[in-house]
Write a protein that holds these residues in place. Sequence first.
Motif, mmCIF file in Angstrom:
data_model
loop_
_atom_site.group_PDB
_atom_site.id
_atom_site.type_symbol
_atom_site.label_atom_id
_atom_site.label_comp_id
_atom_site.label_asym_id
_atom_site.label_seq_id
_atom_site.Cartn_x
_atom_site.Cartn_y
_atom_site.Cartn_z
ATOM 1 N N VAL A 138 0.682 -1.071 0.128
ATOM 2 C CA VAL A 138 -0.090 -0.026 0.079
ATOM 3 C C VAL A 138 0.968 1.038 -0.034
ATOM 4 N N LEU A 139 1.986 1.172 0.691
ATOM 5 C CA LEU A 139 2.858 2.311 0.906
ATOM 6 C C LEU A 139 3.511 2.427 -0.433
ATOM 7 N N ILE A 140 4.006 1.385 -1.198
ATOM 8 C CA ILE A 140 4.885 1.370 -2.247
ATOM 9 C C ILE A 140 3.944 0.673 -3.316
ATOM 10 N N PRO A 141 3.389 1.546 -4.098
ATOM 11 C CA PRO A 141 2.277 0.877 -5.239
ATOM 12 C C PRO A 141 2.979 0.036 -6.285
ATOM 13 N N ARG A 142 4.475 0.293 -6.236
ATOM 14 C CA ARG A 142 4.865 -0.879 -7.590
ATOM 15 C C ARG A 142 5.016 -2.161 -6.932
ATOM 16 N N PHE A 143 4.782 -2.665 -5.490
ATOM 17 C CA PHE A 143 4.907 -3.895 -5.405
ATOM 18 C C PHE A 143 3.079 -4.522 -5.613
ATOM 19 N N GLN A 144 2.546 -3.752 -5.919
ATOM 20 C CA GLN A 144 1.072 -4.123 -6.435
ATOM 21 C C GLN A 144 0.998 -4.707 -7.779
#
Length: 298
Positions: A138-144
Amino acid sequence: ASQALGAILAGLASLIIAANVLVAIILLCHIQKSGSKGLCFVLNLALADAMVGFTVMGVAMDELSQPFYPSQNFCVLRMAFVTSSSAASILSLILVACDRHLAIRKPFHYFQLVTGLRVGVCLVGLWLVAAVVGFLPVLIPRFQKVSNHCKCSFFNVFQPSYLLTMFCLGFFPALFLFLYLYCDMLKIASVHVQHIQEVEQAGLGGGCPPPRAISDMKAMRTVAMLIGCFTLSWLPFFIASIVQMVCPECFPYKVIENFLWLLGLGNSLLNPLLYSWWQKDVQLQLSQLAAGVKRRVL
């Protein structure tokens, strides 16, 4: 298949919640009587495992509600809560092992080192770290991962880079720390046994082991059971997940989500059962609670 998985998840979640809430009530009563600060870590473990049960119940409701078309943000938040509660459970296991290790390593300074303030700081730090680990996507969208799948699952909403980061920085360091703590406690216990044998050979023993040796063996036995159950529950899931990330065609992710993940969740059910079985204080408090309930009912 979705209905069957949902029913299994709901049953497992119900057992996890019931067992951990019961153990948490017993530990809370025992802490109020004895004032033991170290049991707060065990109480936190029960609360974290109960939270795992609540989050899994939400996933079970999703399975039972199929066809269900959640949004991407909903799935990310759902799986973030599941990951945070599981991370809190694993970190609580580490604190319990560290507490038992400290009790064996420095028994005369244990009560001076384990104060209420330090226990509170450790618990607050634990939940902060668990929240950061779980909500990192959620804090780092590129992990989604933007997925067209309608099912909320780790592999549908999280990038392999996040899962690999979680495994390398979370699970495996925790496993190595567990092994180090247990090996160190085993070394200390072997020294104690050697001293006892020397005393008995000198004719100074009383025929039974001293209370400290018995306490050390109980602590080692409890930690060994926790480490063994933790390893058997979560290691297949993490190894299969890494293999699936490296070679997606080699291992079907549905097997990981439908079977190996359930095995990992079973660790949250085993933890309270282990403490209620191995700890005589918990058994005594449980029998007293059952006797009180029986008197009120009858």
